[in-house]
Write a protein that holds these residues in place. Sequence first.
Motif, PDB file in Angstrom:
ATOM      1  N   ASN A   1      18.962  32.068 -21.756  1.00 31.27           N
ATOM      2  CA  ASN A   1      17.891  32.378 -20.827  1.00 31.27           C
ATOM      3  C   ASN A   1      16.561  32.540 -21.567  1.00 31.27           C
ATOM      4  O   ASN A   1      15.524  32.032 -21.144  1.00 31.27           O
ATOM      5  CB  ASN A   1      18.269  33.669 -20.099  1.00 31.27           C
ATOM      6  CG  ASN A   1      17.452  33.849 -18.850  1.00 31.27           C
ATOM      7  OD1 ASN A   1      16.874  32.882 -18.361  1.00 31.27           O
ATOM      8  ND2 ASN A   1      17.396  35.060 -18.361  1.00 31.27           N
ATOM      9  N   ASN A   2      16.639  33.238 -22.722  1.00 31.16           N
ATOM     10  CA  ASN A   2      15.443  33.450 -23.522  1.00 31.16           C
ATOM     11  C   ASN A   2      14.846  32.134 -23.991  1.00 31.16           C
ATOM     12  O   ASN A   2      13.638  31.946 -23.976  1.00 31.16           O
ATOM     13  CB  ASN A   2      15.794  34.286 -24.755  1.00 31.16           C
ATOM     14  CG  ASN A   2      15.881  35.755 -24.404  1.00 31.16           C
ATOM     15  OD1 ASN A   2      15.410  36.162 -23.351  1.00 31.16           O
ATOM     16  ND2 ASN A   2      16.489  36.523 -25.277  1.00 31.16           N
TER      17      ASN A   2
ATOM     18  N   ILE B   1      13.027  30.352 -21.183  1.00 30.71           N
ATOM     19  CA  ILE B   1      11.713  30.912 -20.842  1.00 30.71           C
ATOM     20  C   ILE B   1      10.709  30.593 -21.947  1.00 30.71           C
ATOM     21  O   ILE B   1       9.537  30.316 -21.678  1.00 30.71           O
ATOM     22  CB  ILE B   1      11.807  32.429 -20.572  1.00 30.71           C
ATOM     23  CG1 ILE B   1      10.455  33.010 -20.139  1.00 30.71           C
ATOM     24  CG2 ILE B   1      12.274  33.209 -21.784  1.00 30.71           C
ATOM     25  CD1 ILE B   1      10.206  32.883 -18.699  1.00 30.71           C
ATOM     26  N   LEU B   2      11.187  30.551 -23.199  1.00 26.78           N
ATOM     27  CA  LEU B   2      10.292  30.182 -24.300  1.00 26.78           C
ATOM     28  C   LEU B   2       9.829  28.735 -24.163  1.00 26.78           C
ATOM     29  O   LEU B   2       8.659  28.419 -24.366  1.00 26.78           O
ATOM     30  CB  LEU B   2      10.996  30.365 -25.647  1.00 26.78           C
ATOM     31  CG  LEU B   2      11.019  31.780 -26.222  1.00 26.78           C
ATOM     32  CD1 LEU B   2      11.914  31.832 -27.442  1.00 26.78           C
ATOM     33  CD2 LEU B   2       9.618  32.221 -26.598  1.00 26.78           C
TER      34      LEU B   2
ATOM     35  N   LEU C   1      13.930  39.476 -28.383  1.00 26.94           N
ATOM     36  CA  LEU C   1      14.009  38.060 -28.722  1.00 26.94           C
ATOM     37  C   LEU C   1      14.455  37.887 -30.173  1.00 26.94           C
ATOM     38  O   LEU C   1      13.891  38.483 -31.076  1.00 26.94           O
ATOM     39  CB  LEU C   1      12.614  37.467 -28.562  1.00 26.94           C
ATOM     40  CG  LEU C   1      12.470  36.016 -28.195  1.00 26.94           C
ATOM     41  CD1 LEU C   1      13.069  35.756 -26.833  1.00 26.94           C
ATOM     42  CD2 LEU C   1      11.002  35.650 -28.190  1.00 26.94           C
TER      43      LEU C   1
ATOM     44  N   TRP D   1      17.714  46.537 -32.895  1.00 30.36           N
ATOM     45  CA  TRP D   1      17.814  45.782 -31.629  1.00 30.36           C
ATOM     46  C   TRP D   1      17.927  46.701 -30.427  1.00 30.36           C
ATOM     47  O   TRP D   1      17.438  46.376 -29.348  1.00 30.36           O
ATOM     48  CB  TRP D   1      18.985  44.795 -31.684  1.00 30.36           C
ATOM     49  CG  TRP D   1      18.723  43.744 -32.717  1.00 30.36           C
ATOM     50  CD1 TRP D   1      19.348  43.603 -33.915  1.00 30.36           C
ATOM     51  CD2 TRP D   1      17.716  42.732 -32.672  1.00 30.36           C
ATOM     52  NE1 TRP D   1      18.797  42.573 -34.615  1.00 30.36           N
ATOM     53  CE2 TRP D   1      17.793  42.018 -33.889  1.00 30.36           C
ATOM     54  CE3 TRP D   1      16.748  42.366 -31.742  1.00 30.36           C
ATOM     55  CZ2 TRP D   1      16.959  40.946 -34.186  1.00 30.36           C
ATOM     56  CZ3 TRP D   1      15.909  41.307 -32.033  1.00 30.36           C
ATOM     57  CH2 TRP D   1      16.014  40.611 -33.232  1.00 30.36           C
TER      58      TRP D   1
ATOM     59  N   PHE E   1       6.701  36.240 -18.255  1.00 26.48           N
ATOM     60  CA  PHE E   1       7.264  35.884 -19.556  1.00 26.48           C
ATOM     61  C   PHE E   1       7.864  37.112 -20.243  1.00 26.48           C
ATOM     62  O   PHE E   1       9.010  37.103 -20.670  1.00 26.48           O
ATOM     63  CB  PHE E   1       6.199  35.237 -20.437  1.00 26.48           C
ATOM     64  CG  PHE E   1       6.660  34.952 -21.829  1.00 26.48           C
ATOM     65  CD1 PHE E   1       7.540  33.916 -22.078  1.00 26.48           C
ATOM     66  CD2 PHE E   1       6.248  35.730 -22.898  1.00 26.48           C
ATOM     67  CE1 PHE E   1       7.993  33.651 -23.358  1.00 26.48           C
ATOM     68  CE2 PHE E   1       6.688  35.489 -24.179  1.00 26.48           C
ATOM     69  CZ  PHE E   1       7.562  34.441 -24.406  1.00 26.48           C
TER      70      PHE E   1
ATOM     71  N   THR F   1      11.014  38.437 -18.546  1.00 26.61           N
ATOM     72  CA  THR F   1      12.225  37.636 -18.799  1.00 26.61           C
ATOM     73  C   THR F   1      12.748  37.848 -20.216  1.00 26.61           C
ATOM     74  O   THR F   1      13.948  37.900 -20.434  1.00 26.61           O
ATOM     75  CB  THR F   1      11.928  36.141 -18.593  1.00 26.61           C
ATOM     76  OG1 THR F   1      11.127  36.006 -17.432  1.00 26.61           O
ATOM     77  CG2 THR F   1      13.210  35.364 -18.422  1.00 26.61           C
ATOM     78  N   VAL F   2      11.817  37.958 -21.162  1.00 31.08           N
ATOM     79  CA  VAL F   2      12.232  38.163 -22.550  1.00 31.08           C
ATOM     80  C   VAL F   2      13.039  39.455 -22.668  1.00 31.08           C
ATOM     81  O   VAL F   2      13.939  39.573 -23.489  1.00 31.08           O
ATOM     82  CB  VAL F   2      10.977  38.184 -23.444  1.00 31.08           C
ATOM     83  CG1 VAL F   2      11.289  38.799 -24.781  1.00 31.08           C
ATOM     84  CG2 VAL F   2      10.451  36.779 -23.631  1.00 31.08           C
TER      85      VAL F   2
ATOM     86  N   ASN G   1      14.990  40.444 -20.389  1.00 31.00           N
ATOM     87  CA  ASN G   1      16.142  40.297 -19.503  1.00 31.00           C
ATOM     88  C   ASN G   1      15.982  40.956 -18.150  1.00 31.00           C
ATOM     89  O   ASN G   1      16.938  41.479 -17.588  1.00 31.00           O
ATOM     90  CB  ASN G   1      17.387  40.874 -20.167  1.00 31.00           C
ATOM     91  CG  ASN G   1      18.215  39.758 -20.732  1.00 31.00           C
ATOM     92  OD1 ASN G   1      18.358  38.725 -20.079  1.00 31.00           O
ATOM     93  ND2 ASN G   1      18.726  39.963 -21.927  1.00 31.00           N
TER      94      ASN G   1
END
Lengths: 373, 309
Positions: free
Chosen positions: A2-3, A6-7, A218, B74, B101, B104-105, B107
């Motif tokens: 998913n990441n 989007i990137l 990320l 993390w 953006f 979404t990054v 999640n």
Amino acid sequence: MNNLLILLQKEFRQIFRNPTILRMILAMPIIQLILIPFAADYEIKNISVSVVDLDHSDYSRRLVEKMAATGYFKLVEYGSSYQNTLQTVGKGETDIIMTIPADFEKNLIRENTASIHLAADAVNGVRAGLGSGYAAQIIADFNREIRSEWLTLAAFNEIPQIEITSASWYNPHFDYHLFMVPGILAILVTMVGSFMAALNIVAEKEAGTIEQLNVTPLKKHEFILGKLIPFWILGLVSITMGMVVAYLVFGIIPLGHYLTVYAFAAVYLLGVLGIGLLISTFSDTQQQATLFSFFFMMIFILMGGLYTPIESMPVWAQWIAAFNPPAYFIKVIRAVFIKGSNFGDLLPEFYKMIAFALVFNTLAIVNYRKRSA
Amino acid sequence: MNAVLVDNIVKTYDKGKILALNKVSFEVKQGELFGLIGADGAGKTTMFRILTTLLIPNSGRAEVLGLDVVKGIWEIRKMVGYMPGKFSLYQDLSITENLRFFATVFNTTFEKNQHLIEDIYVQLAPFKDRLAGKLSGGMKQKLALCCALIHEPKILFLDEPTTGVDPVSRKEFWDMLDRLKARGITIVVSTPYMDEAERCDRIALIQKGNILDIDTLQGILSKHKKTLFAVRSEQMFRLLNNLRQFELTESCFIFGEFLHLSLKNGEADVAATKAFLIANNHQNLVFKPVLPNIEDAFIELMEDNHHAK
């Protein structure tokens, strides 16, 4: 996953919003392909010739006419003496002086031999070499002509004579464009893959956005893939554009398969993107990245066999060229276009390109880790 | 559990040549609005970069939400919102594109968390399709805050969020921070502006990598309740020089259009000082007691720290 999506979405959005990148990708192939093959033509024409004809005979006039009729030479002057004509060379008006000595015809008929003097301005070595080469060929031709005339005149036979006819395989008409266009395609892919990718990554450093991304969950490999994939695609778009131009402008289509070109371009781009990534790890600003790129590009082009054949370089330079990735792609793409080589023929080059891709990407990632620790 | 725990952190740059943080220790309680106050180059950004897992300290221990900043990298990144000092969003993406953006990054989605930023976003909404690079300074800062909040962080690190922002926007910004604090988000904010200290629950004064003091604003001020005098005359520079040479002066520095003077024996020396100044021919003399503010305290601490070395 998913990441990464989007990137990629973000990256393409930015690319389509950046008129400079679009112009580079669309206009660069067209302009380079149209400009360079027409301008940087090895076929040397319009060589200025001055003739110093001290014989003023029938034969000497025929020789001069023959030279003029080839289209390679342009008669600029009939000189009265070699010394005087030499001054026009100094002024850059004449490339070659052909001196026909007095008694040229007489010697030729009586003694069966006569000499002609050619002097070339060697400031431009290529022009001088090719010019005197052409001239020598024409003179040899002329020689044969006269001989055959005498033979028929005297009805003599049985003078052994070797006639040389050469066949130029793959490029029978010495079409310079056929040689140059595929090479430029290779350079285009290199530019898009390495330098545009490097600049793009460094731009994120400059804007500080990389720092904002670094505090998100990320992962680094996602970021790197998010950068490399768009430029991998753009590289393929750019070579496609280039092949369209090659067909429309020059009527050049590969004798081999387009798929072979794409297969190699796809792997080659991986290596080139590794170079771009490596440059980006060395540079903090786009200015630095540009300077690095410029340095690499000069070596890539001048030592890649685009203009001068690698085989005629000194041994040490051949070693450098052996580690020059574009040299392989130039070789491959020429082979596919001109010779019609298929994938199997080029397998050694394929392995080397895979090796380049592995080495450059590993170097880049190691350096990337080191610097961000 | 403390939201942030910093214990003896040391960070050097250039292979040890530059000492950015010198054994810094402090704690931030959960739900607190904590201010890191110091001049440019004091080490505030370095501290933030360590706490947001961007830098690894040379020695010492730092924890965010109970997680070690090196080992828990993390986990921490999922729960932390960071707004760097320099505007670091994509200038060629629009407001909503930036927000989507970053959502979404992390999640999540912009729609799901829009309520978190609603009261800030309403001010941005009219320009939602404008590119971030084309926004005014105040708008950029609001967008950056929204992007730092969109994933519902438990703790916010704001590095000099009000630098280069006009006074009205600055005040609005601090009001927004108050509302976020009311929702239970821990906020660590740095600023070079002393006047913003009063908006923080507790502050740490930092200078050249050293923490000078950590307390509430009132606590710091009460430690420095020596009487201060505001002094002015027609010749300010000569006045400053005279006072600095005067034997009863403890310290004297320029503060706006006045000099702030503290005397060795406080009130008891006022008459002698006035006589000294009149004897030195100062015209239109103003001499009045003032309450020390955070800036006075900071300057005094800085001088103490300087003398201690």
